[in-house]
Design a protein around this motif. Structure first.
Motif, mmCIF file in Angstrom:
data_model
loop_
_atom_site.group_PDB
_atom_site.id
_atom_site.type_symbol
_atom_site.label_atom_id
_atom_site.label_comp_id
_atom_site.label_asym_id
_atom_site.label_seq_id
_atom_site.Cartn_x
_atom_site.Cartn_y
_atom_site.Cartn_z
ATOM 1 N N GLN A 18 64.318 56.989 60.581
ATOM 2 C CA GLN A 18 63.048 57.470 61.096
ATOM 3 C C GLN A 18 62.994 58.986 61.016
ATOM 4 O OE1 GLN A 18 60.733 57.622 65.392
ATOM 5 N NE2 GLN A 18 62.224 56.016 65.095
ATOM 6 N N LEU A 19 61.836 59.504 60.704
ATOM 7 C CA LEU A 19 61.581 60.939 60.788
ATOM 8 C C LEU A 19 60.719 61.154 62.022
ATOM 9 C CD1 LEU A 19 61.511 63.857 59.644
ATOM 10 C CD2 LEU A 19 59.453 63.180 58.413
ATOM 11 N N ARG A 20 61.150 61.992 62.926
ATOM 12 C CA ARG A 20 60.392 62.273 64.139
ATOM 13 C C ARG A 20 60.196 63.778 64.259
ATOM 14 N NH1 ARG A 20 62.292 59.365 69.433
ATOM 15 N NH2 ARG A 20 61.459 57.645 68.211
ATOM 16 N N LEU A 21 58.957 64.208 64.313
ATOM 17 C CA LEU A 21 58.619 65.606 64.530
ATOM 18 C C LEU A 21 58.463 65.806 66.031
ATOM 19 C CD1 LEU A 21 57.729 68.382 63.416
ATOM 20 C CD2 LEU A 21 55.397 67.473 63.362
ATOM 21 N N VAL A 22 59.250 66.692 66.619
ATOM 22 C CA VAL A 22 59.222 66.943 68.054
ATOM 23 C C VAL A 22 58.497 68.263 68.285
ATOM 24 C CG1 VAL A 22 60.612 67.278 70.130
ATOM 25 C CG2 VAL A 22 61.406 65.715 68.324
ATOM 26 N N VAL A 23 57.417 68.215 69.064
ATOM 27 C CA VAL A 23 56.594 69.402 69.291
ATOM 28 C C VAL A 23 56.443 69.639 70.785
ATOM 29 C CG1 VAL A 23 54.327 70.440 68.931
ATOM 30 C CG2 VAL A 23 55.301 68.945 67.172
ATOM 31 N N GLN A 24 56.790 70.848 71.240
ATOM 32 C CA GLN A 24 56.542 71.240 72.623
ATOM 33 C C GLN A 24 55.119 71.784 72.682
ATOM 34 O OE1 GLN A 24 59.393 73.896 74.511
ATOM 35 N NE2 GLN A 24 57.708 74.898 75.576
ATOM 36 N N VAL A 25 54.283 71.205 73.552
ATOM 37 C CA VAL A 25 52.887 71.620 73.655
ATOM 38 C C VAL A 25 52.622 72.202 75.042
ATOM 39 C CG1 VAL A 25 52.040 70.001 71.919
ATOM 40 C CG2 VAL A 25 52.178 69.277 74.289
ATOM 41 N N ASP A 26 51.719 73.165 75.101
ATOM 42 C CA ASP A 26 51.380 73.792 76.380
ATOM 43 C C ASP A 26 50.549 72.861 77.254
ATOM 44 O OD1 ASP A 26 52.755 76.146 75.761
ATOM 45 O OD2 ASP A 26 51.007 76.990 74.757
ATOM 46 N N ASP A 27 49.566 72.185 76.681
ATOM 47 C CA ASP A 27 48.723 71.255 77.428
ATOM 48 C C ASP A 27 49.040 69.841 76.950
ATOM 49 O OD1 ASP A 27 46.690 69.644 78.508
ATOM 50 O OD2 ASP A 27 45.247 71.298 78.476
ATOM 51 N N PHE A 28 49.981 69.215 77.638
ATOM 52 C CA PHE A 28 50.488 67.906 77.242
ATOM 53 C C PHE A 28 49.378 66.862 77.185
ATOM 54 C CE2 PHE A 28 52.442 63.801 78.375
ATOM 55 C CZ PHE A 28 53.375 63.692 77.357
ATOM 56 N N GLU A 29 48.583 66.762 78.243
ATOM 57 C CA GLU A 29 47.521 65.749 78.304
ATOM 58 C C GLU A 29 46.507 65.939 77.186
ATOM 59 O OE1 GLU A 29 47.515 63.029 80.140
ATOM 60 O OE2 GLU A 29 49.421 63.674 80.987
ATOM 61 N N GLU A 30 46.115 67.170 76.911
ATOM 62 C CA GLU A 30 45.145 67.439 75.842
ATOM 63 C C GLU A 30 45.710 67.022 74.486
ATOM 64 O OE1 GLU A 30 42.373 71.090 74.245
ATOM 65 O OE2 GLU A 30 44.457 71.557 74.773
ATOM 66 N N GLY A 79 61.719 66.048 87.558
ATOM 67 C CA GLY A 79 61.247 67.415 87.380
ATOM 68 C C GLY A 79 59.958 67.532 86.594
ATOM 69 N N GLY A 80 59.221 66.429 86.463
ATOM 70 C CA GLY A 80 57.961 66.469 85.728
ATOM 71 C C GLY A 80 58.115 66.364 84.223
ATOM 72 N N ALA A 81 59.319 66.074 83.753
ATOM 73 C CA ALA A 81 59.550 65.931 82.306
ATOM 74 C C ALA A 81 58.802 64.703 81.797
ATOM 75 C CB ALA A 81 61.037 65.807 82.015
ATOM 76 N N GLU A 82 58.135 64.840 80.667
ATOM 77 C CA GLU A 82 57.353 63.738 80.117
ATOM 78 C C GLU A 82 57.337 63.828 78.600
ATOM 79 O OE1 GLU A 82 53.093 61.596 81.162
ATOM 80 O OE2 GLU A 82 53.450 63.634 81.842
ATOM 81 N N VAL A 83 57.424 62.650 77.971
ATOM 82 C CA VAL A 83 57.360 62.568 76.512
ATOM 83 C C VAL A 83 56.554 61.334 76.135
ATOM 84 C CG1 VAL A 83 59.534 61.280 76.294
ATOM 85 C CG2 VAL A 83 58.670 62.583 74.352
ATOM 86 N N VAL A 84 55.744 61.483 75.102
ATOM 87 C CA VAL A 84 55.041 60.368 74.494
ATOM 88 C C VAL A 84 55.408 60.372 73.025
ATOM 89 C CG1 VAL A 84 52.792 59.464 73.801
ATOM 90 C CG2 VAL A 84 53.122 60.293 76.119
ATOM 91 N N ILE A 85 55.879 59.234 72.537
ATOM 92 C CA ILE A 85 56.188 59.089 71.119
ATOM 93 C C ILE A 85 55.077 58.240 70.519
ATOM 94 C CG2 ILE A 85 57.830 58.206 69.424
ATOM 95 C CD1 ILE A 85 60.016 58.772 71.574
#
Length: 138
Positions: free
Chosen positions: A12-24, A45-51
């Motif tokens: 699998q190729l997965r691009l991991v991007v840190q975004v300022d506005d996660f919900e948007e 600690g509020g950590a959240e990821v959506v794949i």
């Protein structure tokens, strides 16, 4: 360059991007572009990821001359950062319109390329430069 088959060690190729506005960013890619959620994890600690499932993944390695050519064809001037996301869609005009309505900034309208695709360039919520492309040929 020759095609030399290699063992299929990568699955699998997965691009991991840190975004300022996660919900948007999630709304844009999930709801506007239609990428289905594969996994959603909330941690301490509020950590959240959506794949999100983006279909088939490829790694496109380009030299500087190729990047300059693509920028010239799609946009008419150099604009590419070091990384750019490209998604194949079935309706480049429609998806581009929906993406802009959802908050993406239009860099270049859909343009027919010499290799018979329709390519649009956007700056997405989360700061990712994105090419939407529709293959027009058979």
């Amino acid at each position: 360059m020759t095609n030399i088959p290699a063992p299929a060690a990568v699955r699998q190729l997965r691009l991991v991007v840190q975004v300022d506005d996660f919900e948007e960013a999630v709304r844009f890619y999930r709801d506007t572009l239609g990428l289905p959620v594969e996994l959603h994890v909330e941690s301490e600690g509020g950590a959240e990821v959506v794949i999100l499932d983006a279909g088939r993944a490829t790694l496109e390695l380009s030299n500087a001359a190729q990047v300059e050519l693509i920028d010239r064809v799609e946009v008419g001037r150099p604009v590419s950062p070091k990384f750019r996301l490209a998604l194949e869609v079935t309706d480049a005009d429609g998806v581009t319109r929906r993406a802009v309505e959802a908050g993406a900034q239009l860099v270049a309208e859909p343009t027919r390329t010499p290799w018979d695709s329709l390519n649009a360039r956007l700056e997405t919520p989360g700061g990712i430069q994105l090419t939407l492309f529709e293959e027009l040929g058979g």
